[in-house]
Scaffold this motif. Sequence first.
Motif, PDB file in Angstrom:
ATOM      1  N   UNK A 201       0.845  -1.200   0.000  1.00  0.00           N
ATOM      2  CA  UNK A 201       0.000   0.000   0.000  1.00  0.00           C
ATOM      3  C   UNK A 201       0.880   1.250   0.000  1.00  0.00           C
ATOM      4  N   UNK A 202       2.025   1.167   0.678  1.00  0.00           N
ATOM      5  CA  UNK A 202       2.960   2.281   0.669  1.00  0.00           C
ATOM      6  C   UNK A 202       3.467   2.587  -0.723  1.00  0.00           C
ATOM      7  N   UNK A 203       3.756   1.546  -1.487  1.00  0.00           N
ATOM      8  CA  UNK A 203       4.195   1.739  -2.868  1.00  0.00           C
ATOM      9  C   UNK A 203       3.127   2.425  -3.702  1.00  0.00           C
ATOM     10  N   UNK A 204       1.888   2.074  -3.440  1.00  0.00           N
ATOM     11  CA  UNK A 204       0.783   2.686  -4.167  1.00  0.00           C
ATOM     12  C   UNK A 204       0.785   4.206  -3.968  1.00  0.00           C
ATOM     13  N   UNK A 205       1.003   4.644  -2.735  1.00  0.00           N
ATOM     14  CA  UNK A 205       1.019   6.078  -2.449  1.00  0.00           C
ATOM     15  C   UNK A 205       2.353   6.717  -2.807  1.00  0.00           C
ATOM     16  N   UNK A 206       3.401   5.915  -2.850  1.00  0.00           N
ATOM     17  CA  UNK A 206       4.751   6.434  -3.070  1.00  0.00           C
ATOM     18  C   UNK A 206       5.139   6.439  -4.544  1.00  0.00           C
ATOM     19  N   UNK A 207       4.207   6.060  -5.400  1.00  0.00           N
ATOM     20  CA  UNK A 207       4.509   5.926  -6.834  1.00  0.00           C
ATOM     21  C   UNK A 207       4.830   7.267  -7.476  1.00  0.00           C
ATOM     22  N   UNK A 208       4.315   8.354  -6.907  1.00  0.00           N
ATOM     23  CA  UNK A 208       4.580   9.683  -7.447  1.00  0.00           C
ATOM     24  C   UNK A 208       5.266  10.505  -6.355  1.00  0.00           C
ATOM     25  N   UNK A 209       6.608  10.403  -6.282  1.00  0.00           N
ATOM     26  CA  UNK A 209       7.345  10.921  -5.121  1.00  0.00           C
ATOM     27  C   UNK A 209       7.275  12.425  -4.903  1.00  0.00           C
ATOM     28  N   UNK A 210       6.741  13.199  -5.835  1.00  0.00           N
ATOM     29  CA  UNK A 210       6.702  14.642  -5.623  1.00  0.00           C
ATOM     30  C   UNK A 210       5.280  15.147  -5.418  1.00  0.00           C
ATOM     31  N   UNK A 211       4.352  14.234  -5.109  1.00  0.00           N
ATOM     32  CA  UNK A 211       2.980  14.609  -4.789  1.00  0.00           C
ATOM     33  C   UNK A 211       2.835  14.792  -3.276  1.00  0.00           C
TER      34      UNK A 211
ATOM     35  N   UNK B 224       2.075   9.697   3.165  1.00  0.00           N
ATOM     36  CA  UNK B 224       1.387   8.458   3.527  1.00  0.00           C
ATOM     37  C   UNK B 224       2.255   7.256   3.180  1.00  0.00           C
ATOM     38  N   UNK B 225       2.876   7.287   2.014  1.00  0.00           N
ATOM     39  CA  UNK B 225       3.747   6.191   1.604  1.00  0.00           C
ATOM     40  C   UNK B 225       4.912   5.997   2.551  1.00  0.00           C
ATOM     41  N   UNK B 226       5.525   7.093   2.976  1.00  0.00           N
ATOM     42  CA  UNK B 226       6.650   7.017   3.904  1.00  0.00           C
ATOM     43  C   UNK B 226       6.212   6.402   5.233  1.00  0.00           C
ATOM     44  N   UNK B 227       5.067   6.831   5.739  1.00  0.00           N
ATOM     45  CA  UNK B 227       4.567   6.320   7.023  1.00  0.00           C
ATOM     46  C   UNK B 227       4.266   4.823   6.930  1.00  0.00           C
ATOM     47  N   UNK B 228       3.661   4.392   5.835  1.00  0.00           N
ATOM     48  CA  UNK B 228       3.332   2.980   5.669  1.00  0.00           C
ATOM     49  C   UNK B 228       4.589   2.118   5.583  1.00  0.00           C
ATOM     50  N   UNK B 229       5.597   2.599   4.875  1.00  0.00           N
ATOM     51  CA  UNK B 229       6.869   1.867   4.813  1.00  0.00           C
ATOM     52  C   UNK B 229       7.514   1.804   6.192  1.00  0.00           C
ATOM     53  N   UNK B 230       7.413   2.893   6.939  1.00  0.00           N
ATOM     54  CA  UNK B 230       7.978   2.929   8.287  1.00  0.00           C
ATOM     55  C   UNK B 230       7.313   1.886   9.184  1.00  0.00           C
ATOM     56  N   UNK B 231       6.005   1.771   9.092  1.00  0.00           N
ATOM     57  CA  UNK B 231       5.276   0.768   9.879  1.00  0.00           C
ATOM     58  C   UNK B 231       5.734  -0.639   9.499  1.00  0.00           C
ATOM     59  N   UNK B 232       5.944  -0.862   8.204  1.00  0.00           N
ATOM     60  CA  UNK B 232       6.396  -2.173   7.734  1.00  0.00           C
ATOM     61  C   UNK B 232       7.741  -2.548   8.354  1.00  0.00           C
ATOM     62  N   UNK B 233       8.656  -1.589   8.454  1.00  0.00           N
ATOM     63  CA  UNK B 233       9.965  -1.888   9.041  1.00  0.00           C
ATOM     64  C   UNK B 233       9.888  -2.013  10.558  1.00  0.00           C
ATOM     65  N   UNK B 234       8.924  -1.363  11.179  1.00  0.00           N
ATOM     66  CA  UNK B 234       8.692  -1.600  12.602  1.00  0.00           C
ATOM     67  C   UNK B 234       8.253  -3.048  12.832  1.00  0.00           C
TER      68      UNK B 234
END
Length: 235
Positions: A76-86, A91-101
């Motif tokens: 889901x993070x990738x879905x939000x992170x697909x356009x890095x300058x939006x 949201x994408x960063x937070x979701x990836x952070x949760x995944x690594x937690x």
Amino acid sequence: MKILKNEIRELVSQKVLVSIFYIGIIFLDALGAILPKYLDRQITLFIPLPLICIIHLINANKINKWFLLSLVFNFVGLYHFNHPYKEYNAIGIILHAIAFLIYFLILLKYYQIANIKRVLKFSFLIVILAAVPTIIYSEGMNEMHLFYETLFYAFSVTIFIFSASLLYSNNKTKANRFLLFSTISILISSYLQGYNLFMEKTNLLEFLAIILFNLTHYFMCWYLIEKSRKKVHDV
């Protein structure tokens, strides 16, 4: 029909075959990021993580549900992170952070009593590795209004790297080597992604960052597969 299904299962579960397919997909996805006119990422972007899920389900003697949950957050993070300058990149960063937690929580069960000096040494090293790029990228983080989200991500990745490095240092097994490769991949990938987001977008760095990000989860997957196999053998 049953024989055919077993043969297909055996074929798919072979590490070499799956690795070649997986690496091919992430290579195409990385190419698509730098050559969007020739390769459309709408497909390749979302294949690697489901494929990791399949690899785990087929090869692990015991399914790790926490690992599968982490893949969901990353997906889901990738879905939000697909356009890095939006704007919704946060949201994408937070979701990836949760995944690594979640990755960190997975590793907690494998901790043993560690040498205090070794813990302090790793703590100092990891703090330096996390603090230096944060200082360098801080201006860009503020300009994009992603300072706190990026700090959260950096914290999550840092404690994952710390715990994984400590586990490998205490016991240099085959499984822990996969874990070490995973930490090296995410460390370099995070540096490269940070440079692309907060300093200057560079095609080569983006290409490498995408490949290393995907290898992080591939190596983590095989770490857990090896741990599940070892646990069964010990029993």
